[in-house]
Design a protein around this motif. Structure first.
Motif, PDB file in Angstrom:
ATOM      1  N   ASP A   1      40.775  48.174   3.528  1.00 14.84           N
ATOM      2  CA  ASP A   1      41.306  48.159   2.155  1.00 14.84           C
ATOM      3  C   ASP A   1      42.822  48.262   2.136  1.00 14.84           C
ATOM      4  O   ASP A   1      43.500  47.561   1.371  1.00 14.84           O
ATOM      5  N   LEU A   2      43.390  49.110   2.990  1.00 17.03           N
ATOM      6  CA  LEU A   2      44.844  49.254   3.040  1.00 17.03           C
ATOM      7  C   LEU A   2      45.495  47.998   3.613  1.00 17.03           C
ATOM      8  O   LEU A   2      46.588  47.604   3.178  1.00 17.03           O
ATOM      9  N   HIS A   3      44.837  47.361   4.567  1.00 17.66           N
ATOM     10  CA  HIS A   3      45.355  46.102   5.113  1.00 17.66           C
ATOM     11  C   HIS A   3      45.398  45.039   4.022  1.00 17.66           C
ATOM     12  O   HIS A   3      46.345  44.249   3.936  1.00 17.66           O
ATOM     13  N   GLY A   4      44.374  45.008   3.175  1.00 13.93           N
ATOM     14  CA  GLY A   4      44.369  44.059   2.068  1.00 13.93           C
ATOM     15  C   GLY A   4      45.487  44.327   1.075  1.00 13.93           C
ATOM     16  O   GLY A   4      46.119  43.398   0.561  1.00 13.93           O
ATOM     17  N   LEU A   5      45.748  45.614   0.810  1.00 13.27           N
ATOM     18  CA  LEU A   5      46.851  45.963  -0.094  1.00 13.27           C
ATOM     19  C   LEU A   5      48.198  45.544   0.491  1.00 13.27           C
ATOM     20  O   LEU A   5      49.079  45.068  -0.241  1.00 13.27           O
ATOM     21  N   LEU A   6      48.355  45.703   1.791  1.00 11.53           N
ATOM     22  CA  LEU A   6      49.606  45.309   2.440  1.00 11.53           C
ATOM     23  C   LEU A   6      49.788  43.794   2.372  1.00 11.53           C
ATOM     24  O   LEU A   6      50.904  43.303   2.131  1.00 11.53           O
ATOM     25  N   THR A   7      48.712  43.039   2.571  1.00 11.20           N
ATOM     26  CA  THR A   7      48.786  41.580   2.492  1.00 11.20           C
ATOM     27  C   THR A   7      49.225  41.136   1.101  1.00 11.20           C
ATOM     28  O   THR A   7      50.060  40.230   0.943  1.00 11.20           O
ATOM     29  N   SER A   8      48.673  41.780   0.065  1.00 15.05           N
ATOM     30  CA  SER A   8      49.062  41.445  -1.311  1.00 15.05           C
ATOM     31  C   SER A   8      50.493  41.877  -1.598  1.00 15.05           C
ATOM     32  O   SER A   8      51.231  41.187  -2.310  1.00 15.05           O
ATOM     33  N   TYR A   9      50.889  43.021  -1.040  1.00 18.25           N
ATOM     34  CA  TYR A   9      52.239  43.536  -1.262  1.00 18.25           C
ATOM     35  C   TYR A   9      53.290  42.589  -0.685  1.00 18.25           C
ATOM     36  O   TYR A   9      54.363  42.405  -1.269  1.00 18.25           O
ATOM     37  N   LEU A  10      52.975  41.964   0.438  1.00 20.53           N
ATOM     38  CA  LEU A  10      53.902  41.034   1.085  1.00 20.53           C
ATOM     39  C   LEU A  10      53.728  39.600   0.593  1.00 20.53           C
ATOM     40  O   LEU A  10      54.426  38.706   1.074  1.00 20.53           O
ATOM     41  N   HIS A  11      52.793  39.394  -0.349  1.00 21.80           N
ATOM     42  CA  HIS A  11      52.540  38.062  -0.928  1.00 21.80           C
ATOM     43  C   HIS A  11      52.191  37.053   0.173  1.00 21.80           C
ATOM     44  O   HIS A  11      52.717  35.932   0.205  1.00 21.80           O
ATOM     45  N   ILE A  12      51.299  37.458   1.063  1.00 23.64           N
ATOM     46  CA  ILE A  12      50.875  36.581   2.151  1.00 23.64           C
ATOM     47  C   ILE A  12      49.622  35.831   1.704  1.00 23.64           C
ATOM     48  O   ILE A  12      48.600  36.454   1.413  1.00 23.64           O
ATOM     49  N   PRO A  13      49.666  34.514   1.636  1.00 26.70           N
ATOM     50  CA  PRO A  13      48.462  33.765   1.253  1.00 26.70           C
ATOM     51  C   PRO A  13      47.436  33.791   2.374  1.00 26.70           C
ATOM     52  O   PRO A  13      47.754  34.048   3.540  1.00 26.70           O
ATOM     53  N   SER A  14      46.187  33.532   2.017  1.00 30.49           N
ATOM     54  CA  SER A  14      45.136  33.464   3.021  1.00 30.49           C
ATOM     55  C   SER A  14      45.381  32.268   3.939  1.00 30.49           C
ATOM     56  O   SER A  14      46.119  31.342   3.602  1.00 30.49           O
ATOM     57  N   GLU A  15      44.746  32.293   5.112  1.00 29.12           N
ATOM     58  CA  GLU A  15      44.964  31.210   6.073  1.00 29.12           C
ATOM     59  C   GLU A  15      44.456  29.876   5.525  1.00 29.12           C
ATOM     60  O   GLU A  15      45.066  28.825   5.752  1.00 29.12           O
ATOM     61  N   ILE A  16      43.340  29.901   4.793  1.00 29.34           N
ATOM     62  CA  ILE A  16      42.821  28.656   4.213  1.00 29.34           C
ATOM     63  C   ILE A  16      43.815  28.102   3.199  1.00 29.34           C
ATOM     64  O   ILE A  16      44.122  26.905   3.181  1.00 29.34           O
ATOM     65  N   GLN A  17      44.334  28.983   2.358  1.00 25.18           N
ATOM     66  CA  GLN A  17      45.323  28.545   1.376  1.00 25.18           C
ATOM     67  C   GLN A  17      46.584  28.041   2.063  1.00 25.18           C
ATOM     68  O   GLN A  17      47.196  27.063   1.622  1.00 25.18           O
ATOM     69  N   ALA A  18      46.983  28.698   3.151  1.00 28.74           N
ATOM     70  CA  ALA A  18      48.184  28.262   3.876  1.00 28.74           C
ATOM     71  C   ALA A  18      47.987  26.873   4.479  1.00 28.74           C
ATOM     72  O   ALA A  18      48.898  26.042   4.469  1.00 28.74           O
ATOM     73  N   ILE A  19      46.777  26.599   5.007  1.00 30.84           N
ATOM     74  CA  ILE A  19      46.502  25.282   5.592  1.00 30.84           C
ATOM     75  C   ILE A  19      46.540  24.205   4.513  1.00 30.84           C
ATOM     76  O   ILE A  19      47.093  23.114   4.705  1.00 30.84           O
ATOM     77  N   VAL A  20      45.945  24.518   3.336  1.00 28.18           N
ATOM     78  CA  VAL A  20      45.962  23.551   2.228  1.00 28.18           C
ATOM     79  C   VAL A  20      47.389  23.272   1.783  1.00 28.18           C
ATOM     80  O   VAL A  20      47.786  22.114   1.559  1.00 28.18           O
ATOM     81  N   GLU A  21      48.213  24.329   1.668  1.00 28.73           N
ATOM     82  CA  GLU A  21      49.597  24.148   1.257  1.00 28.73           C
ATOM     83  C   GLU A  21      50.385  23.362   2.294  1.00 28.73           C
ATOM     84  O   GLU A  21      51.253  22.549   1.961  1.00 28.73           O
ATOM     85  N   GLU A  22      50.074  23.590   3.574  1.00 28.68           N
ATOM     86  CA  GLU A  22      50.782  22.865   4.637  1.00 28.68           C
ATOM     87  C   GLU A  22      50.443  21.383   4.599  1.00 28.68           C
ATOM     88  O   GLU A  22      51.316  20.523   4.770  1.00 28.68           O
ATOM     89  N   LYS A  23      49.147  21.056   4.330  1.00 30.11           N
ATOM     90  CA  LYS A  23      48.760  19.647   4.230  1.00 30.11           C
ATOM     91  C   LYS A  23      49.419  18.993   3.023  1.00 30.11           C
ATOM     92  O   LYS A  23      49.867  17.850   3.088  1.00 30.11           O
ATOM     93  N   ALA A  24      49.470  19.720   1.883  1.00 25.51           N
ATOM     94  CA  ALA A  24      50.112  19.173   0.693  1.00 25.51           C
ATOM     95  C   ALA A  24      51.594  18.911   0.936  1.00 25.51           C
ATOM     96  O   ALA A  24      52.140  17.888   0.522  1.00 25.51           O
ATOM     97  N   ALA A  25      52.258  19.840   1.643  1.00 24.09           N
ATOM     98  CA  ALA A  25      53.675  19.644   1.957  1.00 24.09           C
ATOM     99  C   ALA A  25      53.872  18.451   2.885  1.00 24.09           C
ATOM    100  O   ALA A  25      54.836  17.692   2.754  1.00 24.09           O
ATOM    101  N   SER A  26      52.929  18.263   3.832  1.00 25.56           N
ATOM    102  CA  SER A  26      53.029  17.123   4.747  1.00 25.56           C
ATOM    103  C   SER A  26      52.885  15.802   3.987  1.00 25.56           C
ATOM    104  O   SER A  26      53.627  14.848   4.236  1.00 25.56           O
ATOM    105  N   GLN A  27      51.917  15.751   3.055  1.00 20.93           N
ATOM    106  CA  GLN A  27      51.751  14.535   2.258  1.00 20.93           C
ATOM    107  C   GLN A  27      52.978  14.273   1.384  1.00 20.93           C
ATOM    108  O   GLN A  27      53.370  13.128   1.187  1.00 20.93           O
ATOM    109  N   LYS A  28      53.579  15.343   0.866  1.00 19.35           N
ATOM    110  CA  LYS A  28      54.780  15.189   0.048  1.00 19.35           C
ATOM    111  C   LYS A  28      55.925  14.624   0.868  1.00 19.35           C
ATOM    112  O   LYS A  28      56.677  13.758   0.410  1.00 19.35           O
TER     113      LYS A  28
END
Length: 318
Positions: free
Chosen positions: A211-238
């Protein structure tokens, strides 16, 4: 060759951790609650208060040859330094979330926890994760989530900085450090800031509850790995679409340059048709060459050659 008569284990440890003299004390192998594992784990404590986690690397069917003996325990044990504040944080969240309590009153029935909080831990470090109240010489501690997340974020940034200095690849795709095609490929595969932060957060999260690890991830605004992969593909297409637009603008520039060249040719009078972009370019008519007059010597030779036959005429079939 004989089997080891006693339990033997192989440790990899820095010489700096070994006490210089017998009077300095001895290393102790102790069990403490590990927040990341959710159960007790082995730690090595130094007489000066330093703490190391005991990490084991194991593979199936592995043994050690120690002198003339065979040690069936083929594990490799290594030490990793740990800040005792991470272990104390679990107990603060468990016992000091609602009210301030002194360290000697936390988990009195647990000997390992009492030793951790009162003998190993530096109480001054708890001000990073708790509110400290004093009453005479006694101090009381109450868990503070905001301070804790700020402190964990600082630890995460420090780990991320070390990952950068060590040039650890933190991207989603695999990368070989021995075989690199070109400097351009290296530049394209360089991990961005968020990749380093995500990996550093995972390292720090190994010593935290889920639970604390999850709070730290949200505190640092770190997206999930799946979301990061989707964003990386979108940036590549752009990037590809932008490159396509740039190629289209380059072709337009070439056409414009061609029209400018045609206009210049038209003004020069080398173009046959007016206003026709497909007009052919005509080359100017060459002036006829004047016949060269013969010299007196050449005239005399030509006169003497009249009535003679060439050598080829003798070989003609009759």
């Amino acid at each position: 060759m004989c089997k080891a008569s006693a339990l033997k284990k192989v440790f990899f440890m820095s010489e700096e951790l070994l006490p210089k003299d017998a009077d300095d004390g001895h290393l102790r192998l102790e069990m403490f609650f590990h927040p990341g594992h959710g159960k007790e784990a082995l730690f090595i404590t130094h007489p000066d208060g330093r703490m190391m986690e005991l990490v084991a690397f194991t593979e199936p069917r592995r043994s050690w040859f120690v002198d003339s003996e065979v040690c069936s325990n083929g594990r490799i044990y290594m030490t990793a330094p740990v800040d005792p504040t991470f272990l104390a944080l679990h107990h603060l969240r468990k016992h000091c979330a609602q009210r301030a309590i002194s360290l000697d009153n936390i988990a009195v029935e647990e000997a390992s926890t009492s030793r951790l909080l009162n003998e190993i831990l530096d109480p001054g470090n708890l001000k990073c994760v708790a509110d400290v109240k004093s009453s005479g010489e006694q101090k009381f501690y109450k868990y503070n989530q905001e301070r804790t997340l700020a402190w964990l974020a600082l630890k995460t940034r420090q780990v991320a900085k070390i990952l950068k200095e060590k040039q650890v690849h933190c991207g989603h795709s695999a990368q070989s450090q021995n075989f690199v095609r070109s400097e351009k490929l290296v530049a394209e595969n360089v991990s961005n800031e968020m990749d380093y932060t995500r990996m550093a957060c995972d390292y720090v999260g190994r010593y935290l509850g889920a639970d604390l690890h999850g709070l730290l991830t949200s505190y640092l605004h770190i997206p999930s790995e799946i979301q990061a992969i989707v964003e990386e593909k979108a940036a590549s297409q752009k990037r590809k679409s932008v490159a396509g637009k740039n190629e289209g603008s380059d072709s337009k520039k070439i056409k414009l340059n061609e029209s400018d060249a045609a206009a210049k040719l038209k003004s020069s009078g080398l173009v046959d048709s007016d206003g026709d972009p497909n007009a052919t370019i005509t080359s100017p008519t060459a002036a006829p060459l004047k016949e060269r007059s013969l010299t007196a010597k050449e005239k005399a030779l030509a006169k003497g050659a009249k009535g003679t036959k060439s050598i080829a005429s003798f070989f003609k079939a009759k």
